[in-house]
Design an enzyme around this catalytic site. Structure first.
Site, PDB file in Angstrom:
ATOM      1  N   ASP A  13     -55.838 -60.854  11.274  1.00 30.60           N
ATOM      2  CA  ASP A  13     -56.670 -59.667  11.085  1.00 30.60           C
ATOM      3  C   ASP A  13     -56.958 -59.613   9.587  1.00 30.60           C
ATOM      4  OD1 ASP A  13     -57.985 -57.236  11.407  1.00 30.60           O
ATOM      5  OD2 ASP A  13     -56.133 -56.078  11.308  1.00 30.60           O
ATOM      6  N   GLU A  76     -60.376 -62.397  13.251  1.00 30.68           N
ATOM      7  CA  GLU A  76     -61.339 -61.368  13.648  1.00 30.68           C
ATOM      8  C   GLU A  76     -62.660 -61.606  12.925  1.00 30.68           C
ATOM      9  OE1 GLU A  76     -62.071 -56.555  13.852  1.00 30.68           O
ATOM     10  OE2 GLU A  76     -60.035 -57.304  13.590  1.00 30.68           O
ATOM     11  N   ASP A 149     -51.974 -53.561  11.437  1.00 27.73           N
ATOM     12  CA  ASP A 149     -52.626 -54.851  11.171  1.00 27.73           C
ATOM     13  C   ASP A 149     -51.919 -55.990  11.910  1.00 27.73           C
ATOM     14  OD1 ASP A 149     -54.450 -53.943   8.747  1.00 27.73           O
ATOM     15  OD2 ASP A 149     -52.425 -53.217   8.327  1.00 27.73           O
TER      16      ASP A 149
END
Length: 175
Positions: A13, A76, A149
């Protein structure tokens, strides 16, 4: 990628201040069995110049990639940000993560937040708490992984498995 029974996937992430990571062990035959192997965040000092922060992220991610021995990496995808001041550092961190995987010959997949929500919860507009709760459930954890996260990174890794399984069933091309 050859289909082996147990695969280790590293989810990233991306963020320049906080970069979440999560390693999930799973298989392509067992629909909802995942094991969260490791999760956490890499942090850089917001007071440092961007080149130093990206350099530190590069060093820390390199060490992480070496330590976890992942079979694939999921990052991501920066799909849409209203504020370019946030989108640019996220894109820079994403570039570091993707480049490191590429340099190691690891397959890389990128998914948007909406794709992750759909893959993990079955609902593309799920909120963060729903996604994090499903991550805990799917990985057999008693609590939602913290910080957020790290949970998001685990969700990315789970998305890799669910997407690959769907593509296999449909006879599609996979990473």
């Amino acid at each position: 990628m050859d289909r082996i029974e147990h695969v280790f996937v590293l989810g990233i992430d991306p963020g320049l201040t906080r970069c979440g990571f999560g390693v999930v062990e799973g298989s392509f035959s067992d629909v909802e069995r995942f094991r969260a192997v490791r999760a956490g965040v890499i942090e850089t000092d917001a007071a440092d110049p961007v080149e130093r922060r990206l350099g530190q992220l590069f060093i820390d991610l390199s060490a992480l990639y070496d330590a976890v021995g992942a079979d694939a990496v999921v990052v991501e995808r920066v799909f849409y940000q209203r504020n370019a001041r946030t989108a640019i550092p996220v894109a820079q961190a994403s570039g570091v993560a993707v480049a490191l995987a590429g340099a190691r010959g690891l397959p890389v997949r990128q998914f948007t937040a909406q794709q992750v929500k759909l893959a993990v919860t079955g609902y593309g507009a799920a909120d963060k708490q729903q996604v994090q709760g499903m991550v805990a459930r799917l990985c057999g954890l008693l609590e939602v992984p913290q910080p957020a996260d790290a949970a998001d990174a685990l969700a990315l890794a789970i998305t890799y498995f669910t997407t690959e399984r769907t593509e296999l069933r449909q006879g599609g091309i996979t990473s």
